[in-house]
Write an enzyme that holds these catalytic residues in place. Structure first.
Site, mmCIF file in Angstrom:
data_model
loop_
_atom_site.group_PDB
_atom_site.id
_atom_site.type_symbol
_atom_site.label_atom_id
_atom_site.label_comp_id
_atom_site.label_asym_id
_atom_site.label_seq_id
_atom_site.Cartn_x
_atom_site.Cartn_y
_atom_site.Cartn_z
ATOM 1 C CG HIS A 1 17.064 21.832 33.599
ATOM 2 N ND1 HIS A 1 16.760 21.480 34.888
ATOM 3 C CD2 HIS A 1 17.913 20.878 33.150
ATOM 4 C CE1 HIS A 1 17.394 20.365 35.210
ATOM 5 N NE2 HIS A 1 18.106 19.969 34.169
ATOM 6 C CB CYS B 1 19.354 15.789 36.181
ATOM 7 S SG CYS B 1 19.216 17.579 36.247
ATOM 8 C CG HIS C 1 17.611 16.777 30.575
ATOM 9 N ND1 HIS C 1 17.521 15.613 31.299
ATOM 10 C CD2 HIS C 1 18.163 17.702 31.420
ATOM 11 C CE1 HIS C 1 17.978 15.829 32.534
ATOM 12 N NE2 HIS C 1 18.378 17.089 32.637
ATOM 13 C CD GLU C 2 20.530 20.627 29.829
ATOM 14 O OE1 GLU C 2 20.464 21.569 30.638
ATOM 15 O OE2 GLU C 2 20.812 19.464 30.168
HETATM 16 CO CO CO Z 1 19.274 18.303 34.107
#
Ligand code: CO
Length: 189
Positions: free
Chosen positions: A163, A116, A159-160
């Site tokens: 966030h 990341c 993953h995004e």
């Molecule tokens: Co990331």
């Protein structure tokens, strides 16, 4: 242009990385249009070896607004082609207000684990995610998109989206045994 110095790291206290980001309204305000542009520009520049070196950028396939200290439900995703004959990206869009509407029971994970741009160290371990997802989001024009993704692009989008919910990839790594993944997990990457 977004540079590494603009990217919030997970070791900074009181960052927006752990917040649940706010929904974005349409039509996009000028500042949100600029944000969408800047996030995608980072990915494009970072994937060009020469330019990445010139600007000192770590290559990325995804960048979410909270990573540049803006707590909004927006992320750029650029998964480049893996076909030498055709350089059309596997997936490229700015996903706004994204929601995973369905997901496979089958889990998938990257053999090498995840990284990341907000995490400067290697965190070893498998990050089990859903192997296939159906994703609904709005693009910069405000059009609702509903797409099915599998394997790598599905992992990148999860993953995004994490966030935008204050979650970091290592939250998913098994604490007792980092290389333990749910039974039946498929590995790739
Ligand atoms: Co990331």
């Amino acid at each position: 242009m977004i540079l590494m110095k603009d990217i919030v790291r997970d070791d900074q206290k009181g960052t927006v990385l752990r917040d649940y980001a706010a929904k974005v309204s349409f039509p996009l305000a000028e500042e949100d249009q600029k944000l969408a542009h800047d996030l995608m520009e980072y990915l494009e520049v970072s994937q060009d070896e020469e330019l990445a070196q010139k600007y000192g950028l770590r290559a990325g396939v995804g960048l979410a607004a909270p990573q540049v200290n803006i707590s909004k439900q927006m992320a750029a995703v650029l998964v480049p082609s893996d076909d030498e004959e055709d350089d059309t990206p596997i997936f490229k869009d700015v996903i706004i207000n994204p929601v995973i509407v369905s997901e496979s029971v089958q889990m998938g994970a990257l053999t090498e684990g995840e990284g990341c741009l907000s995490v400067d160290r290697d965190v070893p371990g498998y990050v089990p995610r859903h192997d296939r997802i159906t994703l609904k989001y709005q693009n910069v024009e405000g059009q609702t998109q509903k797409i099915r993704l599998k394997h790598y692009p599905a992992i990148v989008c999860q993953h995004e989206i994490d966030h935008l919910h204050g979650v970091l990839f290592y939250d998913h790594i098994n604490k007792d045994n980092p290389f333990k993944a749910p039974e039946g997990t498929v590995f790739f990457g």
